[in-house]
Design an enzyme around this catalytic site. Structure first.
Site, mmCIF file in Angstrom:
data_model
loop_
_atom_site.group_PDB
_atom_site.id
_atom_site.type_symbol
_atom_site.label_atom_id
_atom_site.label_comp_id
_atom_site.label_asym_id
_atom_site.label_seq_id
_atom_site.Cartn_x
_atom_site.Cartn_y
_atom_site.Cartn_z
ATOM 1 N N PHE A 136 0.856 -1.184 0.000
ATOM 2 C CA PHE A 136 0.000 0.000 0.000
ATOM 3 C C PHE A 136 0.901 1.246 0.000
ATOM 4 C CE2 PHE A 136 -2.766 3.147 2.055
ATOM 5 C CZ PHE A 136 -3.908 3.005 1.287
ATOM 6 N N ASP A 208 2.177 -5.459 8.372
ATOM 7 C CA ASP A 208 1.056 -4.529 8.336
ATOM 8 C C ASP A 208 -0.196 -5.379 8.164
ATOM 9 O OD1 ASP A 208 -1.042 -2.894 7.547
ATOM 10 O OD2 ASP A 208 0.333 -1.375 6.774
ATOM 11 N N TYR A 233 -10.395 0.395 11.049
ATOM 12 C CA TYR A 233 -11.646 0.706 10.344
ATOM 13 C C TYR A 233 -11.995 -0.259 9.220
ATOM 14 C CZ TYR A 233 -8.192 3.186 7.438
ATOM 15 O OH TYR A 233 -7.090 3.513 6.696
HETATM 16 C C1 LIG Z 1 -5.648 0.710 4.643
HETATM 17 C C2 LIG Z 1 -4.169 0.604 4.731
HETATM 18 C C3 LIG Z 1 -3.408 1.630 5.294
HETATM 19 C C4 LIG Z 1 -4.076 2.888 5.751
HETATM 20 O O1 LIG Z 1 -3.248 3.756 6.454
HETATM 21 P P1 LIG Z 1 -3.915 4.999 7.163
HETATM 22 O O2 LIG Z 1 -2.822 5.644 7.900
HETATM 23 O O3 LIG Z 1 -5.029 4.495 8.021
HETATM 24 O O4 LIG Z 1 -4.491 5.877 6.100
HETATM 25 C C5 LIG Z 1 -2.043 1.430 5.398
HETATM 26 N N1 LIG Z 1 -1.452 0.287 4.969
HETATM 27 C C6 LIG Z 1 -2.162 -0.711 4.417
HETATM 28 C C7 LIG Z 1 -1.481 -1.961 3.983
HETATM 29 C C8 LIG Z 1 -3.534 -0.574 4.261
HETATM 30 O O5 LIG Z 1 -4.241 -1.554 3.702
#
Ligand SMILES: *Cc1c(COP(=O)(O)O)cnc(C)c1O
Length: 423
Positions: A136, A208, A233
């Site tokens: 991500f 993660d 979330y």
């Molecule tokens: C959804 C997601 C995020 C989101 O990060 P935020 O700080 O909550 O915006 C980060 N890493 C991965 C792998 C995700 O799927």
């Protein structure tokens, strides 16, 4: 919906299977623990979980009674101060983490920064930070920034290329940050094998868990994972922008040197010393004053998991995604779709992704029909499956609407081609 003569028998068969599977589903009644609008098939719980029915009352209580009446006394009387640890332990329970290793608060991006930097600092002399080129974006951006701060080099190595890379340069690896589930394709990587390979090379493993927490068993303690982060979330259904979490294995806590040395993580926060002394345990992973309302919403959301097990949730999730793929094979054949999610259950997370050149307008056309999924650029339609509230009938309904939308060429409608701010 209209059906052509040749698909009618196949459709009848799928319909019969869906109703038999729903009737035999031990988790079917869990749907009542969520507030879902009638006529909506919700397949975006991997981006924003549906509203758990326990949340509105918990939030109303937090606002009116705890904040409105209790005022500042609630930090003690309603244990607001302990909320990051209490909610952290509740999440840890879903991750195979014994109490005292997980803290909730802040966003995944912040937790990643803290955890990656702390990990890198604990491996002085090693120069490499590994991450996935398909990770991500925030994970890649933060890896780059941490590397600049600490003086490391980032190497983007796909999970299947890790064994070779580690064999050649493993003794220089400080930390590897990966996700068990590819957020686009839903491919599931082998957490045990990757953790083991990185640790054998002497590096730390940071997972993660954004797309794994609440979706599948991850067995953090059993696998001996070093660090993990994840968000509240998605499959945990804690609400938009819900607090994230950090897991620090007990053996690392005493030496864990995180960069965001906020006063909540101090050994004696109310001693108000001008010098930072970290709390002895996982409390040191606290940063500043957390969002209590969001923590209490997340805490109430997690009660939807009570009385279930991650194994049970996983079994249903795999059965649902398997059924979705069967529906797609039968009803979308010849319509330009490719199933990109692995068909082998052990290689699949809790979503199905389909490739189609008109992914975006198709997702919008589906939403207009009451089927909510999402699109990941450039050409993936993504359908997330939360086994606590998704049914087999939802799977079939979604694929039937997709067939209708594409055969009626709804994706050519200019209304659906206009990009919204959030895709
Ligand atoms: C959804 C997601 C995020 C989101 O990060 P935020 O700080 O909550 O915006 C980060 N890493 C991965 C792998 C995700 O799927």
């Amino acid at each position: 919906m209209t059906v052509s003569a040749e698909t009618a028998p196949a459709l009848d068969e799928l319909r019969a299977r869906a109703s038999a599977l729903d009737a035999a589903d031990p988790l079917a009644a869990r749907r009542e623990r969520f507030v879902l609008p009638d006529g909506t098939v919700y397949l975006d719980g991997n981006s924003l979980g549906a509203l758990p029915a326990a949340v509105p009352a918990a939030l109303a209580d937090a606002v009116h009674r705890q904040w409105g009446t209790g005022l500042i006394r609630s930090w003690n009387e309603h244990q607001w101060w302990q909320a990051p640890l209490r909610v952290g332990d509740a999440i840890g329970g879903l991750l195979g983490a014994a109490p005292g290793q997980t803290v909730a608060g802040d966003s995944t991006s912040v937790q990643l920064f803290n955890a990656l930097t702390g990990a890198a600092r604990s491996r002085p002399g090693r120069r490499l930070l590994l991450t996935d080129p398909g990770h991500f974006p925030t994970d890649q951006y933060i890896a780059d920034s941490v590397a600049r701060l600490v003086g490391l080099e980032v190497h983007r190595i796909a999970a299947d290329g890790l064994p070779r890379f580690l064999a050649e340069r493993g003794d220089d690896v400080a930390v590897a940050g990966y996700s068990p589930v590819d957020y686009r394709t839903g491919e599931l990587h082998d957490m045990a094998a990757i953790t083991c390979a990185v640790q054998e090379a002497g590096g730390l493993m940071l997972w993660d868990l954004c797309h794994a927490a609440g979706a599948l068993p991850v067995r953090l303690d059993e696998l001996g994972v070093d660090l993990a982060v994840g968000c509240g979330y998605k499959f945990l259904s804690g609400g938009p922008g819900a607090p994230a979490f950090t897991y620090i294995a007990r053996r690392h806590q005493a030496a864990f040197d995180q960069p965001l040395t906020g006063w909540n993580g101090h050994a004696d926060p109310f001693g108000l010393s001008g010098d930072y002394t970290p709390a002895p345990g996982v409390e040191r992973a606290r940063i500043g004053t957390p969002s209590i309302l969001s923590l209490l919403a997340l805490e109430a959301a997690l009660t939807a998991f009570e009385g279930t097990s991650m194994e049970q949730i996983r079994a249903k999730s795999l059965s649902l995604t398997g059924f979705f793929i069967d529906c797609a094979d039968t009803l979308l054949d010849g319509l330009g779709f490719t199933v990109v999610t692995p068909r082998e259950p052990h290689r699949r997370g809790s979503q199905v992704a389909l490739r189609h050149p008109d992914a975006y307008p198709l997702v919008r056309a589906l939403a207009a029909r009451g089927v909510i999924g999402d699109m990941r650029a450039p050409d993936l339609l993504r359908f997330g499956v939360n086994a606590l509230y998704v049914s087999y009938d939802d799977m079939l309904t979604a694929v039937r609407h997709l067939r209708e939308a594409v055969t009626h060429e709804e994706h050519r409608d200019p209304r659906f081609r206009q990009r919204a701010a959030v895709t």
